[in-house]
Design an enzyme around this catalytic site. Sequence first.
Site, mmCIF file in Angstrom:
data_model
loop_
_atom_site.group_PDB
_atom_site.id
_atom_site.type_symbol
_atom_site.label_atom_id
_atom_site.label_comp_id
_atom_site.label_asym_id
_atom_site.label_seq_id
_atom_site.Cartn_x
_atom_site.Cartn_y
_atom_site.Cartn_z
ATOM 1 N N ARG A 259 0.858 -1.180 0.000
ATOM 2 C CA ARG A 259 0.000 0.000 0.000
ATOM 3 C C ARG A 259 0.898 1.234 0.000
ATOM 4 O O ARG A 259 1.452 1.630 1.025
ATOM 5 C CB ARG A 259 -0.888 -0.023 1.247
ATOM 6 C CG ARG A 259 -2.055 0.961 1.198
ATOM 7 C CD ARG A 259 -2.728 1.040 2.552
ATOM 8 N NE ARG A 259 -1.966 1.866 3.480
ATOM 9 C CZ ARG A 259 -1.932 1.688 4.803
ATOM 10 N NH1 ARG A 259 -2.595 0.699 5.353
ATOM 11 N NH2 ARG A 259 -1.228 2.499 5.563
ATOM 12 N N HIS A 263 -3.840 4.544 4.456
ATOM 13 C CA HIS A 263 -4.953 3.585 4.441
ATOM 14 C C HIS A 263 -6.178 4.202 3.776
ATOM 15 O O HIS A 263 -6.814 3.590 2.917
ATOM 16 C CB HIS A 263 -5.288 3.153 5.866
ATOM 17 C CG HIS A 263 -6.490 2.274 5.964
ATOM 18 N ND1 HIS A 263 -6.515 1.000 5.464
ATOM 19 C CD2 HIS A 263 -7.717 2.501 6.502
ATOM 20 C CE1 HIS A 263 -7.699 0.470 5.682
ATOM 21 N NE2 HIS A 263 -8.456 1.360 6.309
ATOM 22 N N TYR A 272 3.050 5.559 11.700
ATOM 23 C CA TYR A 272 3.348 4.180 12.081
ATOM 24 C C TYR A 272 4.203 3.427 11.060
ATOM 25 O O TYR A 272 4.583 2.285 11.311
ATOM 26 C CB TYR A 272 2.035 3.400 12.300
ATOM 27 C CG TYR A 272 1.080 3.423 11.124
ATOM 28 C CD1 TYR A 272 1.248 2.557 10.038
ATOM 29 C CD2 TYR A 272 0.006 4.304 11.092
ATOM 30 C CE1 TYR A 272 0.369 2.572 8.970
ATOM 31 C CE2 TYR A 272 -0.874 4.331 10.027
ATOM 32 C CZ TYR A 272 -0.693 3.463 8.965
ATOM 33 O OH TYR A 272 -1.552 3.484 7.893
#
Length: 365
Positions: A259, A263, A272
Site C-alpha cells: 500500500r 490507508h 506508524y
Amino acid sequence: MTLAASFQIEYLQYLGADGVAVREFPPHLRDPAALLPLFKRMLFMRSFDAKAVALQRTGKLGTYPSALGHEAAQVGIGAAMRRGDVLAPSYREIGTMFERGVRPRDVLLYWGGDERGNDYLRDSDAAIDFPICVPISTQCLHAAGSALSFKLRGLPQVAVATCGDGGTSKSDFYAALNSAGAYTLPLVLAVINNGWAISVPREAQTGAATLAQKGIAGGLHCLQVDGNDLVAVLEAMRIAMDRARGGEGGSVIEFMTYRLSDHTTADDARRYRDEAQVKDAWQREPVARLRTWLTAQGAWSEAEEAAWKAECERTIAAEVDAYLATPVQPVEAMFDHLYADPPPELLAQRAAAIALDAQAEARHG
C-alpha cells in the site's frame, strides 16, 4: 511418529521488479499486445486514484481509500473474470470494479455519500456484482453463498471475493473458505496482501508463514503470487478460475503487493510506517516494471504514455463533471429501501427528517 500430511505453498512470478522476465511467460501472454490494453487501464486507474484523492482534499468527496500500488492485482483479477461471474469486493478494488464495467462516476458517487453509486449499469458485467463492502471480510461469505448457488444450479460461473491481509484474520474469511472446501464450491478468495491492516503490520496479524496457506485447512488450492507482476496475477487467476469452472473447487490466492498510500484519506501512515520501507516498495511497484518490459519490447514509448495520460485526464474530468452534476437525493431517500413494509418507528423518523429538511430549506431561502 509417522507423517499424517504435508503441504507446500508455491510462489508465482514472471516479471521481476526491474521489468525483466525471470521466467518464460505463458504462451497467451508472450505477445506485448496482450498486455498493453491492461497496462493502459492500470495507468487509467492510477490517474483516477490521484484525482479522487484531490477531490477529497478539496471537500468534493468523502473519505476515500487510495489503491496506489495495487494496479496489477486489481486489473488482473477483473480481467480474468467473465460475464456471469460475481465479484464481492472490499472498499479498495476500484481497478477490479472498472474491469467489470463500473463507471468512475459510480465510484465517486459512493464515496461522495450517495448509495446510487452501487446501482451499476444493467448491461455491464457488474450488474450482478455485490456493492462495495466496508465491513472487513463479510463479503467473503456473500461470495461463498453465490458460489453455492452456482453449483446447485449447475452454472459455469465463479464467485470472486477480494479482501486485505488483515481480512484473513476474520472468522468470515475462515467460514467462507471452509464452506468452499466442504462443498467444492467455485469460489476464489483473492487476498491483497499490502502489508498493512490500517496501522497493524502483516507480522502482527498472524503467525502463519504465508496467508495463502490458510486455505489448506479448508482443502483449497493455495498459491502465493507477486501481486505487482501483472503476468503472474493473470496466470494465477486463470488457473483458479479454470479449476472452479471445471468442478475442482475453490482457491485462496495471496497477492503480494504494497500500500503505497495512506490507508484512507483520513489516515496518516507516517505515524506508524517507516519512510525507508515505503521508498523500497516504490522500487517494486507494478506500473514501472510493466512499463519497462513493454518499452523494451518496442510496444510502448514516453510519447504514447503522455498521449494516453492526457486522454485519461479528459475521460476522468468528464466523469467528475457527471458526478458533481448529479442531483442530490431528497432526505427521505435514506429510508426508502430498508424495508418492504417499514415499521411505524421508521416511518415516524422519516416524517421527522422530511419536516426538519423543510424547515432548513425555509431558513435558507
